[in-house]
Design a protein around this motif. Structure first.
Motif, PDB file in Angstrom:
ATOM      1  N   GLU A  52       0.825  -1.201   0.000  1.00  0.00           N
ATOM      2  CA  GLU A  52       0.000   0.000   0.000  1.00  0.00           C
ATOM      3  C   GLU A  52       0.869   1.264   0.000  1.00  0.00           C
ATOM      4  N   ASP A  53       1.940   1.241   0.792  1.00  0.00           N
ATOM      5  CA  ASP A  53       2.854   2.390   0.809  1.00  0.00           C
ATOM      6  C   ASP A  53       3.502   2.581  -0.557  1.00  0.00           C
ATOM      7  N   LEU A  54       3.919   1.482  -1.183  1.00  0.00           N
ATOM      8  CA  LEU A  54       4.531   1.580  -2.508  1.00  0.00           C
ATOM      9  C   LEU A  54       3.537   2.118  -3.526  1.00  0.00           C
ATOM     10  N   ALA A  55       2.295   1.651  -3.453  1.00  0.00           N
ATOM     11  CA  ALA A  55       1.270   2.167  -4.365  1.00  0.00           C
ATOM     12  C   ALA A  55       1.053   3.664  -4.148  1.00  0.00           C
ATOM     13  N   GLY A  56       1.127   4.094  -2.878  1.00  0.00           N
ATOM     14  CA  GLY A  56       0.993   5.518  -2.602  1.00  0.00           C
ATOM     15  C   GLY A  56       2.118   6.333  -3.214  1.00  0.00           C
ATOM     16  N   VAL A  57       3.333   5.808  -3.183  1.00  0.00           N
ATOM     17  CA  VAL A  57       4.462   6.492  -3.814  1.00  0.00           C
ATOM     18  C   VAL A  57       4.265   6.569  -5.323  1.00  0.00           C
ATOM     19  N   LEU A  58       3.869   5.460  -5.935  1.00  0.00           N
ATOM     20  CA  LEU A  58       3.657   5.436  -7.380  1.00  0.00           C
ATOM     21  C   LEU A  58       2.517   6.365  -7.787  1.00  0.00           C
ATOM     22  N   ARG A  59       1.498   6.454  -6.943  1.00  0.00           N
ATOM     23  CA  ARG A  59       0.353   7.305  -7.250  1.00  0.00           C
ATOM     24  C   ARG A  59       0.693   8.786  -7.050  1.00  0.00           C
ATOM     25  N   GLY A  60       1.338   9.099  -5.948  1.00  0.00           N
ATOM     26  CA  GLY A  60       1.592  10.501  -5.628  1.00  0.00           C
ATOM     27  C   GLY A  60       2.807  11.088  -6.299  1.00  0.00           C
ATOM     28  N   LYS A  61       3.837  10.268  -6.517  1.00  0.00           N
ATOM     29  CA  LYS A  61       5.094  10.786  -7.048  1.00  0.00           C
ATOM     30  C   LYS A  61       5.186  10.670  -8.561  1.00  0.00           C
ATOM     31  N   PHE A  62       4.555   9.629  -9.137  1.00  0.00           N
ATOM     32  CA  PHE A  62       4.748   9.363 -10.561  1.00  0.00           C
ATOM     33  C   PHE A  62       3.446   9.344 -11.351  1.00  0.00           C
ATOM     34  N   GLY A  63       2.341   9.698 -10.703  1.00  0.00           N
ATOM     35  CA  GLY A  63       1.103   9.901 -11.432  1.00  0.00           C
ATOM     36  C   GLY A  63       0.353   8.666 -11.853  1.00  0.00           C
ATOM     37  N   HIS A  64       0.637   7.507 -11.258  1.00  0.00           N
ATOM     38  CA  HIS A  64      -0.115   6.313 -11.615  1.00  0.00           C
ATOM     39  C   HIS A  64      -1.508   6.383 -11.000  1.00  0.00           C
ATOM     40  N   VAL A  65      -2.472   5.880 -11.742  1.00  0.00           N
ATOM     41  CA  VAL A  65      -3.870   6.012 -11.332  1.00  0.00           C
ATOM     42  C   VAL A  65      -4.408   4.652 -10.898  1.00  0.00           C
ATOM     43  N   ASP A  91      -1.179  -2.462 -11.738  1.00  0.00           N
ATOM     44  CA  ASP A  91      -1.495  -2.793 -13.132  1.00  0.00           C
ATOM     45  C   ASP A  91      -1.110  -1.638 -14.061  1.00  0.00           C
ATOM     46  N   HIS A  92      -1.399  -0.416 -13.625  1.00  0.00           N
ATOM     47  CA  HIS A  92      -1.046   0.747 -14.435  1.00  0.00           C
ATOM     48  C   HIS A  92       0.466   0.908 -14.516  1.00  0.00           C
ATOM     49  N   TYR A  93       1.152   0.641 -13.421  1.00  0.00           N
ATOM     50  CA  TYR A  93       2.623   0.695 -13.388  1.00  0.00           C
ATOM     51  C   TYR A  93       3.214  -0.318 -14.357  1.00  0.00           C
ATOM     52  N   GLU A  94       2.660  -1.519 -14.353  1.00  0.00           N
ATOM     53  CA  GLU A  94       3.146  -2.566 -15.263  1.00  0.00           C
ATOM     54  C   GLU A  94       2.888  -2.197 -16.713  1.00  0.00           C
ATOM     55  N   LEU A  95       1.707  -1.684 -16.988  1.00  0.00           N
ATOM     56  CA  LEU A  95       1.369  -1.274 -18.344  1.00  0.00           C
ATOM     57  C   LEU A  95       2.247  -0.117 -18.800  1.00  0.00           C
ATOM     58  N   HIS A  96       2.540   0.814 -17.880  1.00  0.00           N
ATOM     59  CA  HIS A  96       3.353   1.976 -18.210  1.00  0.00           C
ATOM     60  C   HIS A  96       4.767   1.573 -18.599  1.00  0.00           C
ATOM     61  N   HIS A  97       5.265   0.496 -18.011  1.00  0.00           N
ATOM     62  CA  HIS A  97       6.598   0.002 -18.349  1.00  0.00           C
ATOM     63  C   HIS A  97       6.562  -1.033 -19.470  1.00  0.00           C
ATOM     64  N   ARG A  98       5.401  -1.190 -20.047  1.00  0.00           N
ATOM     65  CA  ARG A  98       5.226  -2.027 -21.225  1.00  0.00           C
ATOM     66  C   ARG A  98       5.638  -3.487 -20.996  1.00  0.00           C
ATOM     67  N   HIS A  99       5.356  -4.013 -19.800  1.00  0.00           N
ATOM     68  CA  HIS A  99       5.512  -5.451 -19.579  1.00  0.00           C
ATOM     69  C   HIS A  99       4.176  -6.164 -19.711  1.00  0.00           C
ATOM     70  N   ARG A 100       3.132  -5.404 -19.918  1.00  0.00           N
ATOM     71  CA  ARG A 100       1.817  -5.986 -20.160  1.00  0.00           C
ATOM     72  C   ARG A 100       1.209  -5.255 -21.338  1.00  0.00           C
ATOM     73  N   ARG A 101       0.726  -6.004 -22.285  1.00  0.00           N
ATOM     74  CA  ARG A 101       0.112  -5.375 -23.452  1.00  0.00           C
ATOM     75  C   ARG A 101      -1.249  -4.786 -23.076  1.00  0.00           C
ATOM     76  N   PRO A 102      -1.565  -3.613 -23.591  1.00  0.00           N
ATOM     77  CA  PRO A 102      -2.894  -3.047 -23.308  1.00  0.00           C
ATOM     78  C   PRO A 102      -3.978  -3.929 -23.892  1.00  0.00           C
ATOM     79  N   PRO A 103      -5.144  -3.996 -23.258  1.00  0.00           N
ATOM     80  CA  PRO A 103      -6.228  -4.839 -23.781  1.00  0.00           C
ATOM     81  C   PRO A 103      -6.679  -4.382 -25.167  1.00  0.00           C
ATOM     82  N   ALA A 104      -7.003  -5.349 -25.978  1.00  0.00           N
ATOM     83  CA  ALA A 104      -7.458  -5.027 -27.331  1.00  0.00           C
ATOM     84  C   ALA A 104      -8.807  -4.332 -27.274  1.00  0.00           C
ATOM     85  N   PRO A 105      -9.027  -3.344 -28.108  1.00  0.00           N
ATOM     86  CA  PRO A 105     -10.309  -2.641 -28.105  1.00  0.00           C
ATOM     87  C   PRO A 105     -11.456  -3.575 -28.504  1.00  0.00           C
ATOM     88  N   ARG A 106     -12.575  -3.389 -27.837  1.00  0.00           N
ATOM     89  CA  ARG A 106     -13.730  -4.210 -28.158  1.00  0.00           C
ATOM     90  C   ARG A 106     -14.371  -3.743 -29.457  1.00  0.00           C
TER      91      ARG A 106
END
Length: 296
Positions: free
Chosen positions: A258-271, A280-295
């Motif tokens: 939770e503390d780490l998520a707070g740092v990522l949210r407050g310091k680096f703008g992850h939502v 999940d947003h952090y992982e996607l931002h670093h491109r280790h997870r492909r964004p979901p395909a549009p429906r």
């Protein structure tokens, strides 16, 4: 000194103060980063993602080199503007050296003083100018040692982050699909407490060494963004355990996450409304997870 000289002096002093403030916030202030360094690091990061479609492993090292170059440029140009209004009358020249009063001459004097190389063909004669040049030489030596210290402090923080990612991957491989259920409760609790301590260290590193966030791991195995979801899963499983010790270890790991998520949210703008969403947003931002395909 005329108005132009006063203006050049003011601009030069502002550049020097900007450099000093940026170095202070980047290297000495425990939970901060300078505006110049932060802008350059983020700019290289965004540019690499735009050009490559994902994060680049060379963007952060190049950005650090660019930050160091920016500090040196601010110092050299700033002091050059201080010297320029006093050229050539404020300096003594050797007989075979032409007397000039342009910016190139002022920049040469500034660079030689900043590099602490010293010279004998051009010497300041005014007492204040002599003190200014001496201070620049000291600042140049300090800037050199500060940049070396910055590099030496950054890479241990990266090693701790990679070590945590490897620890989580090794645990996942050893435990298999059963997770913590495959271990004795006491042993599992000790491992989760160790993970919680390492997660807390990573949170502190991200606060103290803002630039480490922009380092991208080539291999997913050593990437923390790609393994945090598993750590969150372990914390949830442990909190549902019937064993008191294991539940406590799960709460520790969950609190650290939770503390780490707070740092990522407050310091680096992850939502994200939850820590899992932030990871999940952090992982996607670093491109280790492909964004979901549009429906469709």
């Amino acid at each position: 000194m005329d108005f132009e000289g006063v203006l050049l002096t003011a601009v030069g002093a502002a550049l020097i103060l900007l450099m000093i403030a940026d170095v202070f916030h980047t290297l000495l202030y425990p939970h901060g980063s300078g505006p110049v360094g932060r802008t350059i690091m983020r700019g290289f990061w965004l540019l690499s993602r735009k050009l490559r479609g994902g994060a680049s492993s060379v963007a952060a090292p190049l950005a650090m080199a660019a930050v160091i170059a920016a500090w040196a440029t601010l110092a050299a140009v700033g002091w050059a503007l201080l010297y320029l209004p006093h050229l050539p009358a404020g300096f003594s020249y050797s007989n075979d050296i032409p007397r000039k009063a342009d910016f190139a001459e002022a920049l040469y004097i500034s660079l030689v003083a900043l590099s602490t190389a010293g010279f004998g063909e051009i010497v300041a004669v005014h007492p204040i100018l002599r003190l200014v040049m001496a201070f620049q030489a000291v600042a140049g030596f300090g800037l050199l040692t500060a940049t070396v210290s910055w590099i030496l402090q950054t890479y241990p923080a990266l090693s701790r982050r990679r070590a945590l990612a490897h620890q989580l991957n090794l645990f996942r491989e050893a435990a298999g699909p059963a997770g913590i259920a495959s271990l004795e409760a006491r042993h599992a609790a000790a491992l989760l407490e160790s993970m919680a301590e390492n997660v807390a260290s990573v949170s502190i590193d991200l606060l103290s060494f803002h630039e480490t966030y922009y380092f991208h791991e080539v291999e997913q195995r050593g990437s923390l963004p790609a393994t945090l979801a598993y750590a969150h899963q372990l914390a949830s499983e442990a909190q549902d355990s019937d064993n008191t010790e294991l539940r406590f270890a799960g709460r520790m790991l969950y609190a650290a996450l939770e503390d780490l998520a707070g740092v990522l949210r407050g310091k680096f703008g992850h939502v994200g409304d939850t820590s899992s969403d932030v990871f999940d947003h952090y992982e996607l931002h670093h491109r280790h997870r492909r964004p979901p395909a549009p429906r469709s």
